[in-house]
Design a protein around this motif. Structure first.
Motif, PDB file in Angstrom:
ATOM      1  N   ASP A   1     -52.546 -26.610  53.359  1.00  0.00           N
ATOM      2  CA  ASP A   1     -52.351 -25.160  53.334  1.00  0.00           C
ATOM      3  C   ASP A   1     -51.223 -24.716  54.250  1.00  0.00           C
ATOM      4  O   ASP A   1     -50.943 -23.522  54.349  1.00  0.00           O
ATOM      5  N   ARG A   2     -50.587 -25.660  54.923  1.00  0.00           N
ATOM      6  CA  ARG A   2     -49.584 -25.338  55.936  1.00  0.00           C
ATOM      7  C   ARG A   2     -48.173 -25.321  55.345  1.00  0.00           C
ATOM      8  O   ARG A   2     -47.728 -26.292  54.742  1.00  0.00           O
ATOM      9  N   ASP A   3     -47.470 -24.223  55.537  1.00  0.00           N
ATOM     10  CA  ASP A   3     -46.076 -24.111  55.113  1.00  0.00           C
ATOM     11  C   ASP A   3     -45.225 -24.882  56.124  1.00  0.00           C
ATOM     12  O   ASP A   3     -45.154 -24.525  57.297  1.00  0.00           O
ATOM     13  N   VAL A   4     -44.601 -25.968  55.667  1.00  0.00           N
ATOM     14  CA  VAL A   4     -43.813 -26.832  56.559  1.00  0.00           C
ATOM     15  C   VAL A   4     -42.313 -26.681  56.326  1.00  0.00           C
ATOM     16  O   VAL A   4     -41.524 -27.413  56.910  1.00  0.00           O
ATOM     17  N   THR A   5     -41.917 -25.724  55.508  1.00  0.00           N
ATOM     18  CA  THR A   5     -40.513 -25.571  55.132  1.00  0.00           C
ATOM     19  C   THR A   5     -39.595 -25.505  56.341  1.00  0.00           C
ATOM     20  O   THR A   5     -38.516 -26.098  56.337  1.00  0.00           O
ATOM     21  N   ASP A   6     -39.991 -24.800  57.381  1.00  0.00           N
ATOM     22  CA  ASP A   6     -39.131 -24.609  58.544  1.00  0.00           C
ATOM     23  C   ASP A   6     -39.437 -25.564  59.699  1.00  0.00           C
ATOM     24  O   ASP A   6     -38.810 -25.456  60.759  1.00  0.00           O
ATOM     25  N   LEU A   7     -40.381 -26.492  59.505  1.00  0.00           N
ATOM     26  CA  LEU A   7     -40.727 -27.436  60.564  1.00  0.00           C
ATOM     27  C   LEU A   7     -39.782 -28.639  60.554  1.00  0.00           C
ATOM     28  O   LEU A   7     -39.404 -29.126  59.480  1.00  0.00           O
ATOM     29  N   PRO A   8     -39.438 -29.170  61.734  1.00  0.00           N
ATOM     30  CA  PRO A   8     -38.642 -30.399  61.779  1.00  0.00           C
ATOM     31  C   PRO A   8     -39.500 -31.586  61.325  1.00  0.00           C
ATOM     32  O   PRO A   8     -40.739 -31.511  61.344  1.00  0.00           O
ATOM     33  N   PRO A   9     -38.866 -32.678  60.909  1.00  0.00           N
ATOM     34  CA  PRO A   9     -39.617 -33.835  60.403  1.00  0.00           C
ATOM     35  C   PRO A   9     -40.714 -34.332  61.345  1.00  0.00           C
ATOM     36  O   PRO A   9     -41.818 -34.646  60.889  1.00  0.00           O
ATOM     37  N   TYR A  10     -40.458 -34.367  62.632  1.00  0.00           N
ATOM     38  CA  TYR A  10     -41.437 -34.917  63.572  1.00  0.00           C
ATOM     39  C   TYR A  10     -42.671 -34.043  63.748  1.00  0.00           C
ATOM     40  O   TYR A  10     -43.678 -34.484  64.298  1.00  0.00           O
ATOM     41  N   ARG A  11     -42.654 -32.807  63.240  1.00  0.00           N
ATOM     42  CA  ARG A  11     -43.808 -31.910  63.339  1.00  0.00           C
ATOM     43  C   ARG A  11     -44.642 -31.866  62.058  1.00  0.00           C
ATOM     44  O   ARG A  11     -45.609 -31.122  61.969  1.00  0.00           O
ATOM     45  N   ARG A  12     -44.282 -32.673  61.057  1.00  0.00           N
ATOM     46  CA  ARG A  12     -44.968 -32.605  59.759  1.00  0.00           C
ATOM     47  C   ARG A  12     -46.115 -33.598  59.628  1.00  0.00           C
ATOM     48  O   ARG A  12     -46.954 -33.462  58.756  1.00  0.00           O
ATOM     49  N   GLY A  13     -46.147 -34.628  60.439  1.00  0.00           N
ATOM     50  CA  GLY A  13     -47.246 -35.600  60.385  1.00  0.00           C
ATOM     51  C   GLY A  13     -47.225 -36.508  59.175  1.00  0.00           C
ATOM     52  O   GLY A  13     -48.283 -36.951  58.730  1.00  0.00           O
ATOM     53  N   ILE A  14     -46.054 -36.757  58.611  1.00  0.00           N
ATOM     54  CA  ILE A  14     -45.931 -37.666  57.477  1.00  0.00           C
ATOM     55  C   ILE A  14     -44.731 -38.584  57.700  1.00  0.00           C
ATOM     56  O   ILE A  14     -43.932 -38.366  58.601  1.00  0.00           O
ATOM     57  N   GLY A  15     -44.611 -39.608  56.887  1.00  0.00           N
ATOM     58  CA  GLY A  15     -43.474 -40.521  56.968  1.00  0.00           C
ATOM     59  C   GLY A  15     -42.899 -40.754  55.596  1.00  0.00           C
ATOM     60  O   GLY A  15     -43.491 -40.422  54.579  1.00  0.00           O
ATOM     61  N   MET A  16     -41.722 -41.375  55.581  1.00  0.00           N
ATOM     62  CA  MET A  16     -41.032 -41.634  54.318  1.00  0.00           C
ATOM     63  C   MET A  16     -40.257 -42.935  54.453  1.00  0.00           C
ATOM     64  O   MET A  16     -39.582 -43.161  55.448  1.00  0.00           O
TER      65      MET A  16
END
Length: 96
Positions: free
Chosen positions: A79-94
Motif C-alpha cells: 500500500d506504500r507509494d515508493v515513487t519518490d523513495l530512493p532505492p535503499y528505502r524500498r526494501g527490495i532488490g534487483m
C-alpha cells in the motif's frame, strides 16, 4: 487461483506486499519507453514480463527498484507509494 487464496498463501509465506504500477511512464530523453503502464502483481503471485528487446521490461523493473524515476504515474509496493523513495528505502532488490 482467486485473489483471496493468493493473499492467504502469501500471508502464510510472510510475503504480503504486491506491486502496482499506476499509469507509469518513463522516458530517456525524448524517447518514451513505458507509456502509462497499469499493472498489478498480487501478493504471492508469480509473474513474468515478456517482450522484444526495447519493449520496457527492464525499465519497469528499474522503476520498481528506484533506479529510474517515472515522468508520470505512481509505483506502489504493498500500500506504500515508493515513487519518490530512493532505492535503499524500498526494501527490495534487483538482479539483471
Amino acid at each position: 487461483m482467486t485473489t483471496d487464496v493468493r493473499r492467504a498463501t502469501a500471508e502464510a509465506r510472510g510475503t504480503t506486499s504486491g506491486i502496482r504500477f499506476d499509469a507509469v511512464s518513463v522516458a530517456y530523453g525524448s524517447t518514451t519507453v513505458l507509456d502509462s503502464l497499469d499493472l498489478t502483481v498480487e501478493p504471492g503471485e508469480v509473474m513474468a514480463l515478456l517482450g522484444p528487446s526495447g519493449s520496457g521490461k527492464t525499465t519497469a523493473l528499474r522503476a520498481v527498484a528506484g533506479f529510474v524515476r517515472p515522468v508520470s504515474g505512481r509505483v506502489f509496493i504493498g500500500d506504500r507509494d515508493v515513487t519518490d523513495l530512493p532505492p535503499y528505502r524500498r526494501g527490495i532488490g534487483m538482479v539483471v
